[in-house]
Design an enzyme around this catalytic site. Structure first.
Site, mmCIF file in Angstrom:
data_model
loop_
_atom_site.group_PDB
_atom_site.id
_atom_site.type_symbol
_atom_site.label_atom_id
_atom_site.label_comp_id
_atom_site.label_asym_id
_atom_site.label_seq_id
_atom_site.Cartn_x
_atom_site.Cartn_y
_atom_site.Cartn_z
ATOM 1 N N ARG A 97 -8.114 13.092 4.299
ATOM 2 C CA ARG A 97 -8.863 14.261 4.782
ATOM 3 C C ARG A 97 -9.827 14.739 3.704
ATOM 4 N NH1 ARG A 97 -5.112 18.776 7.324
ATOM 5 N NH2 ARG A 97 -7.145 19.531 8.050
ATOM 6 N N CYS A 150 -6.061 24.272 1.293
ATOM 7 C CA CYS A 150 -5.592 23.167 2.136
ATOM 8 C C CYS A 150 -6.368 23.239 3.440
ATOM 9 C CB CYS A 150 -4.077 23.250 2.348
ATOM 10 S SG CYS A 150 -3.532 24.782 3.131
#
Length: 278
Positions: A175, A233
């Site tokens: 990611r 995050c």
């Protein structure tokens, strides 16, 4: 006080005259609430707290898990029996993210004594614990949040910290690199951020690695003396576990609560891809 408590230590404290308040924060990212799992079996004396409904506000421009309204968070903690002068222990199913989110919120809101059960329910059952289905009777607590005890970053602050200090991206490496993005509208990372997946904070059993190992890991990533550290995050949940790991290693870190889900809500914000900070 350490931020971690082991299953053995919990058993000892639970058997004492004044056991800590125990909160069950079971949660699956993208899944249903954890209450059915709680009802099927939990640690004796644990009170269920809903990660999405009680530890976050509704999703929107501030991200998928914005910080909760202070008044609503305080009311939820009092319903769960949290008292200002009494220690709290939090746990989840073993991933550690949701428990760390509760730990971080309580600490940020001024509670002086909060610990995470290392390895969660899985570690406790592996040590011989037997879950119960009885829901405890709860005496209303008196905890009133006083936010500000832990540092928080907004989008501008995160961008600035990535330039002057160390901003860690706690998501999976793919990611960060922009190869996949299953949840948010844009793939990639905040320019200048360093990849630091939370999976590297734990061992094969889901327990935090020893403080010495964590300190070595974060030093290799750039968290050396005098460096200001921040973490983000996807939505501010797994990053809380990174802040917990950093604290265990003796390193203070700020949380970018909105994280990538807030960052990408504004198409004008820059995005980097690839394995380097950019």
């Amino acid at each position: 006080m350490t931020a971690i408590i082991t299953a053995t230590q919990w058993e000892s404290e639970a058997a004492g005259a004044h056991p800590p308040t125990l909160l069950d924060i079971r949660y699956r990212p993208g899944g249903p609430p954890g209450r059915p799992e709680y009802a099927a079996g939990h640690l004796p004396g644990a009170v269920y707290v809903d990660m999405d409904a009680e530890l976050a506000s509704a999703p929107g421009k501030r991200g998928r898990h914005p910080l909760p309204d202070t008044g609503e968070f305080g009311a939820a903690m009092r319903r769960a029996g949290v008292r200002a002068d009494h220690p709290v222990v939090v746990y989840d199913g073993g991933l550690g993210w949701a428990a760390a989110r509760a730990w971080w919120l309580l600490r940020w809101a001024g509670h002086p004594s909060v610990r995470v059960l290392d390895g969660g329910l899985a570690a406790w059952t592996a040590a011989g614990g037997r879950p119960v289905t009885e829901v405890p009777s709860v005496t209303e607590g008196d905890f009133v949040p006083r936010p500000g005890a832990l540092p928080v970053l907004d989008a501008d602050g995160a961008a600035a910290l990535a330039r002057r200090g160390l901003l860690l991206d706690a998501r999976a490496g793919e990611r960060y690199r922009g190869e996949v993005e299953p949840l948010d509208p844009v793939a990639g990372h905040i320019p200048g951020a360093v990849s630091a997946p939370t999976t590297d904070n734990v061992d094969e059993g889901g327990r935090l690695r020893p403080a010495r190992e964590l300190a070595a890991r974060f030093a290799a990533l750039g968290a050396v003396d005098g460096t200001e550290v921040g973490v983000y995050c996807g939505s501010g949940v797994s990053a809380a576990q990174q802040v917990l790991a950093l604290e265990t290693a003796g390193i203070s870190a700020a949380l970018y609560a909105g994280s990538w889900s807030e960052w990408t809500s504004d198409p004008a914000r820059p995005v980097a891809t690839g394995p380097l900070p950019g």
